[in-house]
Motif scaffolding. Structure first.
Motif, PDB file in Angstrom:
ATOM      1  N   ALA A 133       0.805  -1.223   0.000  1.00  0.00           N
ATOM      2  CA  ALA A 133       0.000   0.000   0.000  1.00  0.00           C
ATOM      3  C   ALA A 133       0.838   1.273   0.000  1.00  0.00           C
ATOM      4  N   GLY A 134       2.128   1.168   0.309  1.00  0.00           N
ATOM      5  CA  GLY A 134       2.989   2.347   0.285  1.00  0.00           C
ATOM      6  C   GLY A 134       3.869   2.449   1.518  1.00  0.00           C
ATOM      7  N   TYR A 135       4.636   3.534   1.583  1.00  0.00           N
ATOM      8  CA  TYR A 135       5.561   3.712   2.706  1.00  0.00           C
ATOM      9  C   TYR A 135       5.671   5.188   3.066  1.00  0.00           C
ATOM     10  N   THR A 136       6.139   5.436   4.275  1.00  0.00           N
ATOM     11  CA  THR A 136       6.437   6.793   4.709  1.00  0.00           C
ATOM     12  C   THR A 136       7.877   6.823   5.216  1.00  0.00           C
ATOM     13  N   PRO A 137       8.701   7.713   4.690  1.00  0.00           N
ATOM     14  CA  PRO A 137      10.061   7.844   5.219  1.00  0.00           C
ATOM     15  C   PRO A 137      10.022   8.523   6.576  1.00  0.00           C
ATOM     16  N   LEU A 138      11.146   8.595   7.217  1.00  0.00           N
ATOM     17  CA  LEU A 138      11.251   9.271   8.517  1.00  0.00           C
ATOM     18  C   LEU A 138      12.190  10.463   8.374  1.00  0.00           C
ATOM     19  N   LEU A 139      11.773  11.591   8.906  1.00  0.00           N
ATOM     20  CA  LEU A 139      12.617  12.782   8.900  1.00  0.00           C
ATOM     21  C   LEU A 139      13.380  12.882  10.210  1.00  0.00           C
ATOM     22  N   LEU A 140      14.664  13.162  10.116  1.00  0.00           N
ATOM     23  CA  LEU A 140      15.480  13.434  11.293  1.00  0.00           C
ATOM     24  C   LEU A 140      15.329  14.921  11.609  1.00  0.00           C
ATOM     25  N   VAL A 141      14.753  15.224  12.761  1.00  0.00           N
ATOM     26  CA  VAL A 141      14.477  16.616  13.112  1.00  0.00           C
ATOM     27  C   VAL A 141      15.078  16.970  14.474  1.00  0.00           C
ATOM     28  N   VAL A 142      15.438  18.254  14.610  1.00  0.00           N
ATOM     29  CA  VAL A 142      15.976  18.797  15.861  1.00  0.00           C
ATOM     30  C   VAL A 142      15.226  20.078  16.178  1.00  0.00           C
ATOM     31  N   LYS A 195       4.749   7.789  25.294  1.00  0.00           N
ATOM     32  CA  LYS A 195       3.547   7.004  25.056  1.00  0.00           C
ATOM     33  C   LYS A 195       3.042   7.159  23.634  1.00  0.00           C
ATOM     34  N   ASP A 196       3.243   8.331  23.058  1.00  0.00           N
ATOM     35  CA  ASP A 196       2.844   8.539  21.668  1.00  0.00           C
ATOM     36  C   ASP A 196       3.707   9.627  21.050  1.00  0.00           C
ATOM     37  N   GLY A 197       3.626   9.731  19.731  1.00  0.00           N
ATOM     38  CA  GLY A 197       4.473  10.654  19.002  1.00  0.00           C
ATOM     39  C   GLY A 197       4.201  12.112  19.290  1.00  0.00           C
ATOM     40  N   SER A 198       2.946  12.467  19.577  1.00  0.00           N
ATOM     41  CA  SER A 198       2.624  13.871  19.831  1.00  0.00           C
ATOM     42  C   SER A 198       3.302  14.385  21.095  1.00  0.00           C
ATOM     43  N   GLN A 199       3.357  13.553  22.124  1.00  0.00           N
ATOM     44  CA  GLN A 199       4.052  13.942  23.349  1.00  0.00           C
ATOM     45  C   GLN A 199       5.536  14.122  23.089  1.00  0.00           C
ATOM     46  N   ALA A 200       6.102  13.217  22.301  1.00  0.00           N
ATOM     47  CA  ALA A 200       7.522  13.298  21.975  1.00  0.00           C
ATOM     48  C   ALA A 200       7.824  14.581  21.203  1.00  0.00           C
ATOM     49  N   LEU A 201       6.973  14.919  20.239  1.00  0.00           N
ATOM     50  CA  LEU A 201       7.175  16.137  19.447  1.00  0.00           C
ATOM     51  C   LEU A 201       7.111  17.391  20.322  1.00  0.00           C
ATOM     52  N   THR A 202       6.183  17.387  21.262  1.00  0.00           N
ATOM     53  CA  THR A 202       6.048  18.547  22.154  1.00  0.00           C
ATOM     54  C   THR A 202       7.327  18.767  22.949  1.00  0.00           C
ATOM     55  N   ASP A 203       7.885  17.699  23.479  1.00  0.00           N
ATOM     56  CA  ASP A 203       9.130  17.815  24.247  1.00  0.00           C
ATOM     57  C   ASP A 203      10.312  18.181  23.353  1.00  0.00           C
ATOM     58  N   LEU A 204      10.308  17.683  22.126  1.00  0.00           N
ATOM     59  CA  LEU A 204      11.378  18.018  21.187  1.00  0.00           C
ATOM     60  C   LEU A 204      11.370  19.508  20.875  1.00  0.00           C
ATOM     61  N   MET A 205      10.200  20.058  20.569  1.00  0.00           N
ATOM     62  CA  MET A 205      10.109  21.481  20.246  1.00  0.00           C
ATOM     63  C   MET A 205      10.450  22.360  21.439  1.00  0.00           C
ATOM     64  N   ALA A 218       3.694  14.613  10.144  1.00  0.00           N
ATOM     65  CA  ALA A 218       3.584  15.083  11.522  1.00  0.00           C
ATOM     66  C   ALA A 218       4.538  16.231  11.834  1.00  0.00           C
ATOM     67  N   VAL A 219       5.651  16.334  11.096  1.00  0.00           N
ATOM     68  CA  VAL A 219       6.670  17.330  11.459  1.00  0.00           C
ATOM     69  C   VAL A 219       6.823  18.469  10.460  1.00  0.00           C
ATOM     70  N   LEU A 220       6.346  18.304   9.226  1.00  0.00           N
ATOM     71  CA  LEU A 220       6.564  19.340   8.221  1.00  0.00           C
ATOM     72  C   LEU A 220       5.948  20.678   8.618  1.00  0.00           C
ATOM     73  N   GLN A 221       4.774  20.645   9.234  1.00  0.00           N
ATOM     74  CA  GLN A 221       4.144  21.896   9.651  1.00  0.00           C
ATOM     75  C   GLN A 221       5.009  22.638  10.675  1.00  0.00           C
ATOM     76  N   HIS A 222       5.704  21.886  11.529  1.00  0.00           N
ATOM     77  CA  HIS A 222       6.552  22.506  12.547  1.00  0.00           C
ATOM     78  C   HIS A 222       7.879  22.978  11.952  1.00  0.00           C
ATOM     79  N   ILE A 223       8.324  22.295  10.901  1.00  0.00           N
ATOM     80  CA  ILE A 223       9.528  22.748  10.203  1.00  0.00           C
ATOM     81  C   ILE A 223       9.238  24.071   9.498  1.00  0.00           C
ATOM     82  N   ARG A 224       8.091  24.137   8.836  1.00  0.00           N
ATOM     83  CA  ARG A 224       7.739  25.342   8.078  1.00  0.00           C
ATOM     84  C   ARG A 224       7.396  26.519   8.986  1.00  0.00           C
ATOM     85  N   SER A 225       6.951  26.217  10.209  1.00  0.00           N
ATOM     86  CA  SER A 225       6.658  27.309  11.147  1.00  0.00           C
ATOM     87  C   SER A 225       7.903  27.766  11.903  1.00  0.00           C
TER      88      SER A 225
END
Length: 333
Positions: A133-142, A195-205, A218-225
């Protein structure tokens, strides 16, 4: 002379209802028109994760398209639990009649083969692949405030103090195992599971962890902002969603091609004729431009895999992720 026969007056609504019934009867009798009875019982497409997850979203797009090409109802059946193992095992043991399928993932059909020492199903022998059905790559973000500008800068961070920390949506996930790649660059890389990716993203930002591997959608919107910075992508080629982000292979980590993927599987003993029918219908469904567009909007990229290449792909992915699982120390009983 006999009195004329008086017919009751029929209201407009009733006339329409009679017309619908008449048309339905004519259609049912016409050759080449499929009825529910002709189409057969509904197919269950089991999703081993909760509603609202990426796997669930992909399954609903694929299931809807498959229903159209099969001319048969396809029901998405969410059965979350135990990292996807419970539902996947149930499908492995289901009646092999083509009526029960599973939306397998890199987790359920590749990573879990090594992650769980006592896995109760074998993704190599108990499943027959139907469609990729397809794939999604992973972005390395800081975080935007990080001094790291390229992946190798993370090694410098890891050599300072107690090491570099990286977040993930849980032990044994693709994001966790991709993070283990960074240990090749030197220094101490410390995994921080959430526990989930949204919590991880919040702590990363917020700058509480140093880096993370996660899906582009999940991360492109935060990269562009301006809240995050992308250092690389784990696929073998750059992503159409972020063509400006170089691959890790381009930046000194050769051979890296780690992606989260989705594949429809049937129980292994499904008759060849039934499998061929499902595969033909699935290939036709995934070839539809509107289906490709809907998957693309969710960050899912297509890869032309069909026939014998499907089983070969599963086997190669099991081997690829096994090394990272063992290196991570995440194996569980």
């Amino acid at each position: 002379m006999a009195a004329p026969l008086m017919l009751p007056r029929v209201g407009a609504n009733r006339r329409r209802a009679l017309a619908v019934c008449l048309c339905a009867g004519l259609l049912a009798a016409a050759p080449g028109v499929a009825t529910a009875q002709e189409a057969g019982p509904a197919i269950k497409l089991v999703v081993p994760f909760a509603a609202g997850t990426t796997t669930d979203s992909v399954a609903r797009v694929v299931g809807g398209a498959l229903a159209g090409t099969l001319r048969q109802q396809v029901l998405v059946d969410n059965r979350p639990g135990a990292g996807g193992t419970t539902a996947t095992e149930q499908v492995a043991r289901a009646q092999p009649d083509g009526q029960t399928l599973v939306m397998g993932t890199v987790g359920t059909h590749a990573i879990n083969a090594t992650l769980f020492r006592q896995l109760r199903y074998d993704p190599r022998t108990q499943f027959a692949p139907v469609a990729f059905a397809g794939y999604t790559p992973l972005l390395l973000v800081v975080p935007a405030t990080s001094p790291a500008k390229v992946p190798r800068d993370l090694a410098a961070l890891a050599r300072r103090g107690e090491g570099a920390t990286f977040a993930s949506a849980g032990n044994g996930t693709s994001g966790h195992l991709a993070g283990e790649l960074m240990s090749q660059l030197g220094g101490r890389m410390i995994h921080v599971p959430y526990k989930d990716g949204s919590q991880a993203l919040t702590d990363l930002m917020a700058g509480n962890v140093d880096f993370m591997f996660y899906h582009p959608t999940a991360v492109l919107q935060h990269i562009r902002s301006g809240k995050l910075r992308a250092l690389g992508i784990t696929s073998a080629a750059r992503s159409p969603q972020a063509p400006e982000v170089p691959t890790l292979a381009e930046q000194g980590l050769p051979g890296v091609d780690l992606v989260a993927w989705f594949m429809v599987y049937a129980p292994a003993a499904t008759p060849p004729a039934t499998l061929e029918r499902l595969r033909t219908a699935a290939d036709a469904a995934l070839a539809q431009p509107e289906v490709r567009s809907r998957l693309s909007s969710q960050g899912v990229e297509l890869r032309p895999l069909q026939g014998e290449a499907l089983a070969a792909f599963t086997a190669s992915e099991i081997g690829k992720w096994a090394e990272l699982v063992k290196r991570s120390g995440a194996q569980v009983d």
